[in-house]
Design a protein around this motif. Sequence first.
Motif, short mmCIF file in Angstrom:
data_model
loop_
_atom_site.label_atom_id
_atom_site.label_comp_id
_atom_site.label_asym_id
_atom_site.label_seq_id
_atom_site.Cartn_x
_atom_site.Cartn_y
_atom_site.Cartn_z
N GLY A 1 0.78 -1.22 0.00
CA GLY A 1 0.00 0.00 0.00
C GLY A 1 0.82 1.28 0.00
N ASN A 2 2.12 1.17 -0.14
CA ASN A 2 2.98 2.36 -0.18
C ASN A 2 3.09 2.84 -1.62
OD1 ASN A 2 3.90 2.42 2.67
ND2 ASN A 2 4.67 0.40 2.11
N ILE A 3 2.96 4.14 -1.79
CA ILE A 3 2.92 4.74 -3.13
C ILE A 3 3.91 5.89 -3.19
CG2 ILE A 3 1.44 5.92 -4.79
CD1 ILE A 3 -0.92 4.41 -3.48
N ILE A 4 4.64 5.98 -4.32
CA ILE A 4 5.58 7.08 -4.53
C ILE A 4 5.25 7.78 -5.84
CG2 ILE A 4 7.43 6.00 -3.19
CD1 ILE A 4 8.73 5.19 -5.87
N SER A 5 5.77 8.99 -5.98
CA SER A 5 5.59 9.75 -7.21
C SER A 5 6.61 9.30 -8.25
CB SER A 5 5.76 11.24 -6.92
OG SER A 5 5.71 11.97 -8.13
N ALA A 6 6.14 8.82 -9.38
CA ALA A 6 7.03 8.33 -10.44
C ALA A 6 7.89 9.45 -11.01
CB ALA A 6 6.20 7.69 -11.55
N ASN A 7 7.39 10.67 -10.99
CA ASN A 7 8.13 11.81 -11.55
C ASN A 7 9.37 12.16 -10.75
OD1 ASN A 7 5.88 11.83 -13.15
ND2 ASN A 7 5.01 13.68 -12.27
N ARG A 8 9.46 11.71 -9.51
CA ARG A 8 10.57 12.08 -8.63
C ARG A 8 11.64 11.00 -8.51
NH1 ARG A 8 9.09 16.20 -4.61
NH2 ARG A 8 11.35 16.27 -4.62
N VAL A 9 11.42 9.85 -9.16
CA VAL A 9 12.36 8.73 -9.06
C VAL A 9 13.55 8.95 -9.99
CG1 VAL A 9 12.66 6.25 -9.47
CG2 VAL A 9 10.58 7.09 -8.38
N ILE A 10 14.75 8.76 -9.45
CA ILE A 10 15.97 8.85 -10.25
C ILE A 10 16.44 7.46 -10.66
CG2 ILE A 10 18.41 9.47 -10.19
CD1 ILE A 10 17.66 11.83 -8.45
N ALA A 11 16.42 6.52 -9.70
CA ALA A 11 16.94 5.17 -9.98
C ALA A 11 16.26 4.14 -9.09
CB ALA A 11 18.44 5.13 -9.74
N ILE A 12 16.20 2.92 -9.61
CA ILE A 12 15.73 1.76 -8.86
C ILE A 12 16.83 0.73 -8.95
CG2 ILE A 12 13.93 0.02 -8.61
CD1 ILE A 12 12.20 1.89 -10.43
N VAL A 13 17.44 0.38 -7.82
CA VAL A 13 18.61 -0.50 -7.83
C VAL A 13 18.46 -1.62 -6.82
CG1 VAL A 13 20.18 1.30 -8.65
CG2 VAL A 13 19.84 0.98 -6.21
N SER A 14 19.28 -2.63 -6.98
CA SER A 14 19.34 -3.76 -6.06
C SER A 14 20.20 -3.36 -4.85
CB SER A 14 19.95 -4.95 -6.78
OG SER A 14 20.17 -5.99 -5.87
N PRO A 15 19.87 -3.85 -3.66
CA PRO A 15 20.61 -3.45 -2.46
C PRO A 15 21.86 -4.28 -2.18
CG PRO A 15 18.80 -4.84 -1.85
CD PRO A 15 18.69 -4.64 -3.35
N GLU A 16 22.28 -5.12 -3.10
CA GLU A 16 23.34 -6.09 -2.83
C GLU A 16 24.75 -5.52 -2.80
OE1 GLU A 16 22.34 -9.05 -1.90
OE2 GLU A 16 20.30 -8.38 -2.32
N SER A 17 25.05 -4.47 -3.56
CA SER A 17 26.44 -4.00 -3.65
C SER A 17 26.84 -3.14 -2.46
CB SER A 17 26.64 -3.22 -4.95
OG SER A 17 25.98 -1.98 -4.87
N ALA A 18 28.11 -3.11 -2.19
CA ALA A 18 28.64 -2.32 -1.08
C ALA A 18 28.36 -0.81 -1.23
CB ALA A 18 30.13 -2.56 -0.91
N PRO A 19 28.50 -0.24 -2.44
CA PRO A 19 28.19 1.19 -2.57
C PRO A 19 26.73 1.53 -2.25
CG PRO A 19 29.49 0.48 -4.44
CD PRO A 19 29.11 -0.75 -3.68
N ILE A 20 25.81 0.67 -2.62
CA ILE A 20 24.39 0.91 -2.32
C ILE A 20 24.15 0.76 -0.82
CG2 ILE A 20 22.02 0.15 -2.71
CD1 ILE A 20 23.33 1.68 -5.06
N LYS A 21 24.82 -0.18 -0.19
CA LYS A 21 24.70 -0.33 1.26
C LYS A 21 25.20 0.92 1.97
CE LYS A 21 24.83 -5.33 1.29
NZ LYS A 21 25.52 -6.56 1.66
N ARG A 22 26.27 1.54 1.43
CA ARG A 22 26.76 2.80 2.00
C ARG A 22 25.76 3.93 1.80
NH1 ARG A 22 31.81 0.91 0.25
NH2 ARG A 22 31.64 2.00 -1.73
N VAL A 23 25.11 3.97 0.63
CA VAL A 23 24.09 4.98 0.36
C VAL A 23 22.95 4.85 1.37
CG1 VAL A 23 22.28 5.65 -1.29
CG2 VAL A 23 24.61 5.27 -2.09
N ILE A 24 22.55 3.62 1.66
CA ILE A 24 21.48 3.37 2.64
C ILE A 24 21.90 3.85 4.02
CG2 ILE A 24 20.17 1.57 3.83
CD1 ILE A 24 20.27 -0.01 1.14
N THR A 25 23.12 3.51 4.43
CA THR A 25 23.63 3.92 5.74
C THR A 25 23.72 5.44 5.85
OG1 THR A 25 24.89 1.87 5.91
CG2 THR A 25 25.54 3.67 7.37
N ASP A 26 24.21 6.09 4.80
CA ASP A 26 24.31 7.55 4.80
C ASP A 26 22.93 8.20 4.89
OD1 ASP A 26 27.04 7.27 4.59
OD2 ASP A 26 27.13 7.77 2.45
#
Length: 87
Positions: A11-36
Amino acid sequence: MDIKLINIGFGNIISANRVIAIVSPESAPIKRVITDARDRGELVDATYGRRTRAVIVMDSGHIILSAIQPETVAHRFIPSKEGATDT
């Protein structure tokens, strides 16, 4: 400007116009982005306690975690052909 909303699960909804990227959470750089983002207070966890399968980067700098696959989220951006007629 046409506002398009995308369901990212549970039931969670986001605005498609504001999305930059959709990525997998597996890589170390993405994990750092999440932590930051968590440290900055700009992380939105929409997984309802389930495993994170997609990380959505918004133009506002917010990071959204979703429990559905990135491919599934991406397919929801494509308009459906329902109701269309061939003539």
